[in-house]
Design an enzyme around this catalytic site. Structure first.
Site, PDB file in Angstrom:
ATOM      1  N   GLY A  24     -59.368 -78.044 -19.469  1.00 56.92           N
ATOM      2  CA  GLY A  24     -58.575 -78.166 -18.253  1.00 56.92           C
ATOM      3  C   GLY A  24     -59.383 -78.508 -17.017  1.00 56.92           C
TER       4      GLY A  24
ATOM      5  N   LYS B 135     -69.572 -70.188 -19.576  1.00 60.74           N
ATOM      6  CA  LYS B 135     -69.973 -69.245 -20.614  1.00 60.74           C
ATOM      7  C   LYS B 135     -70.455 -69.905 -21.897  1.00 60.74           C
ATOM      8  CE  LYS B 135     -67.249 -65.310 -19.233  1.00 60.74           C
ATOM      9  NZ  LYS B 135     -66.276 -64.335 -19.684  1.00 60.74           N
TER      10      LYS B 135
END
Ligand code: 3PG
Ligand code: MG
Length: 399
Positions: free
Chosen positions: A358, A210
């Protein structure tokens, strides 16, 4: 910003120390077993230092998002598996205090602790007061300890979590010492240095899905970096915004809208891929490399070989490289080449290399390059927010 660290806390022998860690680790969906223990390992130096100094440790963390989980998934979100893994890595038996986060059973367990003991509180988010920064809940936790250590870098940006903000605030009000642990100190120091005086040229590689989530981060980076290389799914938002046909690649309209104001920088600071690997929707074995329009029925899944070579060359001549977001669908071996090549180029270049997020950290580990990077952050959202320069309420509670 330098914060009071563990070494500034003085003698903690015989003291009970509350340590907020970020053991929000990925779990196996079926068994609930800890799938990746990096965040647990990252907190061990702080825990070991405290134990070596004769303290006992009350560790606490959230795990997942139980407030949104189904009853079935919630079962896996107790801290039992994490406590076992933590104990195994630490070489000390770690007991979970109770099935309640706070309460009489926890207070009794803490009262019985001796120097060198470690207990882990139940998943903080099992108590809805955790995410409301609730003062009574915070006071109950704060009362358990003589001192507080924040070693939860990955959660430092959560301004409304009691364990991060109201708990240290409560200790502060009681005149009890607070500090950051070694992990938080290291993360802050590395990111501060990176942003204040980077070795040039400084480049950033941005991937992931995104644009809209990362717009503030991108804008800050554009003020710092010499070049911003784009990859991953967000590539197709840029392509669509430029009028390129993206075939069957699914990109929400809001992503195209988010990419639009950045187009003016394309070809200047922002570098877009020039070729990409595409796969047929419904038949991922059918792939091709393309430039320009993506054929109907195909979706973009990785950066192409020409782009990969150009990006690798940029990395080779850089002084500093920041990477956030995989450049392709690396969980699928067939589409991992771009991401693996970026990791490899970074691992073998002479630059300061910092990996945040992550998924990106996972990719770097999967390809066994994590030890070759200057720093792999344990933060996802926290990494982005800290680079953006957002003030953290959690750190404001530490002198
Ligand atoms: C993270 O992994 O981003 C941190 O542990 C914080 O978790 P959260 O995104 O659920 O607040
Ligand atoms: Mg997060």
């Amino acid at each position: 910003m330098a914060k009071k660290s563990l070494d500034d806390l003085g003698d903690l022998a015989g003291k009970k120390v509350l340590v907020r860690v970020d053991f929000n680790v990925p779990l196996d969906k079926k068994t609930g077993a800890v799938k990746n223990d990096r965040r647990i390992r990252a907190a061990l130096p702080t825990i070991r230092k405290l134990l070596a100094g004769g303290a006992s440790v009350i560790a606490m963390s959230h795990l997942g998002r139980p407030e949104k989980a189904t009853a079935d998934d919630r079962k896996h979100l107790t801290m039992d598996n994490v406590a076992a893994k933590f104990g195994e890595l630490l070489g000390v038996t770690v007991k979970k205090a109770s099935d309640e986060v706070v309460g009489p059973a926890v207070s009794a367990a803490v009262a019985a602790m001796k120097p060198g003991d470690v207990i882990l509180l139940e998943n903080l988010r099992f108590d809805p007061r955790e995410q409301k920064n609730d003062p009574a809940f915070a006071a109950a936790i704060a009362a358990l300890g003589d001192a507080y250590v924040n070693d939860a870098f990955g959660t430092c940006h959560n301004d409304n979590d009691a364990s991060m903000v109201a708990v240290p605030a409560s200790l502060k009000a009681a005149g009890k010492p607070r500090a950051v642990g070694y992990l938080v100190a290291k993360e802050l120091e590395i990111i501060d240095a990176l942003m204040a005086a980077p070795k040039r040229p400084m480049i950033a590689i941005m991937g992931g899905a995104k644009v809209s989530d990362k717009i503030a981060f991108i804008q800050v980076l554009l003020q710092k970096v010499d070049k911003l290389l784009i990859g991953g799914k967000m590539t197709y938002a840029f392509l669509k915004a430029r009028g390129v046909n993206i075939g069957a690649t699914r990109i929400a309209d809001e992503e195209v809208i988010a990419a639009r104001p950045l187009l003016a920088e394309v070809g200047k600071q922002i570098v877009l891929p020039t070729d990409w690997v595409v796969a047929a929707t419904g038949d991922l074995l059918k792939t091709q490399v393309c430039e320009g329009d993506i054929p109907a029925g195909f979706e973009g899944v990785d950066i192409g070989p020409t782009t990969t070579a150009v990006y690798a060359e940029e990395i080779k001549t850089a002084g500093t490289v920041i990477w956030n977001g995989p450049v392709g669908w690396f969980e699928q071996a067939a589409f991992a080449r771009g991401t693996a090549s970026i990791a490899e180029a970074m691992a073998s270049c002479g630059a300061v290399t910092v990996v945040g997020g992550g998924e990106t950290a996972e990719a770097v580990e999967q390809f066994l390059f994590d030890d070759k990077m200057t720093h792999v952050s344990t933060g996802g959202g926290a990494f982005l927010a800290y680079v953006e320069g957002k003030p953290f309420q959690s750190l404001a509670q530490i002198d």
